[in-house]
Design an enzyme around this catalytic site. Structure first.
Site, short mmCIF file in Angstrom:
data_model
loop_
_atom_site.label_atom_id
_atom_site.label_comp_id
_atom_site.label_asym_id
_atom_site.label_seq_id
_atom_site.Cartn_x
_atom_site.Cartn_y
_atom_site.Cartn_z
CB CYS A 263 5.16 31.67 -15.02
SG CYS A 263 4.43 33.08 -15.87
CG HIS A 357 2.07 32.95 -11.13
ND1 HIS A 357 3.08 33.77 -10.69
CD2 HIS A 357 2.02 33.11 -12.48
CE1 HIS A 357 3.63 34.40 -11.72
NE2 HIS A 357 3.00 34.01 -12.81
CD GLU A 359 2.90 32.22 -7.00
OE1 GLU A 359 2.35 33.21 -7.51
OE2 GLU A 359 3.35 31.27 -7.67
#
Length: 401
Positions: A263, A357, A359
């Site tokens: 990001c 992202h 995760e």
């Protein structure tokens, strides 16, 4: 349920929307953006990347699972304001500990409900993200003229340096988790530009001891930790307004420290490599954005939250002082650069980044392989001249070329 006062939302171009207060009462200003996620509102609210933004949820029904004590991505709500259409009247999850309305009130987040969020989203898509205010003051609700003037006097996102406002002030360590990868394998320094809780956990699950350091950390402070790799997190603000972290990254790349960024960390990687950045009309925010990994040809559904992008050529690599840089990922909706990679003269991967992202908090798990790619990168590198990182016969990038 508590009583809700009348509220008004005013955009800087003069368009207004009326509704009821949701969360805290008062007045708030920020950049109006929309999020297309059907789920994951708690992760959105606690994502530091939303600092100074008023988030419009495009899903009409918000709050039905309440708020729990497990899904926060930081220690607090970061959004400047919150806009929903139909807030849930009853929470129905066994994990819920309190209602979203109550938590917004407790954390002082001013919101508005009963808004035609479809019309508001279409307006932002056509006109672009812009400054906005939400107010429950009776004088503003009755006559928004003065509120509009204050909106137009408020600060804008371009030119704003915000990472320092959300970063940790003290270094902390997330220890490696015992698991399929065994005990500690690598040491990673993660520069906190607005890091989410789940991100260092994903690395810890893979045998990394993660030292999360403040955004103001110097290259000397980073290398003193003898890392095998350097990670730059997500975060808010205009990448063009950030200079210190770019200089630190350039120094790390010059020393050959393996790099992974997500990001905001992708945007700063681009700037460190000599590319420019620019503001998107309305950005990418949600958990359903299609991205192609050009190194494998695979398409991923990914989680995004960014209003700026890297201006890099899609059709050819670029020679930089640190090696050959190229675009590794693109958004299939609009061809926005979604990832970069850096290779040395021998074609070995030395650093990479993505604009989204991986995760998966909240979001799909399609991009989890990126953490494995970082592990492979560190495993195949000697790290710094100081001795960080063990030599390996693995060819870096061999499996991902």
């Amino acid at each position: 349920m508590p009583a809700h006062a009348p509220a008004i939302l005013v955009l800087e171009d003069g368009r207004t929307f009326r509704g009821d207060s949701y969360g805290a009462e008062g007045e708030t200003f920020g950049e109006a953006v929309f999020n297309t996620g059907m789920t994951g509102y708690q992760e959105t609210l606690t994502d530091p990347s939303y600092h100074c933004q008023v988030v419009v949820m495009t899903a009409p029904h918000i709050g039905n699972t309440g708020v729990n004590d497990e899904d926060d991505e930081s220690s607090r709500f970061w959004v400047a304001g919150y806009v929903v259409r139909d807030p849930a009247r009853v929470t129905s999850s066994w994990r819920s500990r309190r209602s979203l309305d109550d938590e917004l009130r407790a954390q002082g987040v001013v919101g508005i409900s009963g808004v035609d969020t479809r019309a508001l989203t279409r307006h932002l898509r056509e006109r672009g993200a812009m400054r906005v205010a939400i107010s429950t003051a009776p004088t503003d609700v009755a006559d928004p003229t003065a509120l509009l003037a204050r909106v137009r006097d408020a600060g804008a996102m371009p030119g704003s340096e915000l990472a320092s406002e959300v970063s940790t002030t003290e270094t902390y360590v997330v220890p490696a988790h015992p698991g399929p990868w065994g005990e500690k394998k690598h040491t990673v320094v993660a520069l906190d530009l607005g890091i989410k809780t789940m991100t260092p956990r994903r690395m810890a699950e893979r045998g990394c001891e993660v030292h999360v350091v403040p955004a103001t950390a110097s290259l000397e402070e980073i290398t003193a930790l003898r890392p095998d790799g350097l990670f730059y997190s997500n975060g808010p603000g205009d990448p063009a307004a950030t200079t210190h972290q770019v200089e630190v990254l350039q120094g790390a790349l010059a020393q050959g420290l393996p790099y992974f960024g997500i990001c905001f960390g992708n945007q700063l990687f681009g700037r460190a490599l000599g590319f420019g950045t620019y503001k998107l009309k309305y950005g990418h925010r949600g958990i359903n954005q299609p991205v192609m990994d050009r190194t494998t040809g695979k398409v991923e559904v990914t989680a995004h939250n960014h209003g700026f992008a890297v201006d890099a050529p899609l059709d050819a690599p670029t020679t930089t002082p640190y090696g050959e840089a190229s675009v590794s990922h693109v958004c299939l909706n609009d061809d926005v650069v979604e990832g970069l990679e850096l290779r040395d003269a021998a074609g070995r991967l030395t650093g990479f980044s993505v604009q989204y992202h991986p995760e998966a908090a909240a979001g799909p798990h399609d991009a989890a392989y990126l953490f494995d790619r970082f592990i492979d990168l560190m495993s195949g590198s000697r790290g710094l001249e100081t001795g960080a990182g063990a030599p390996s016969s693995t060819t870096v990038g061999e499996e991902n070329a």
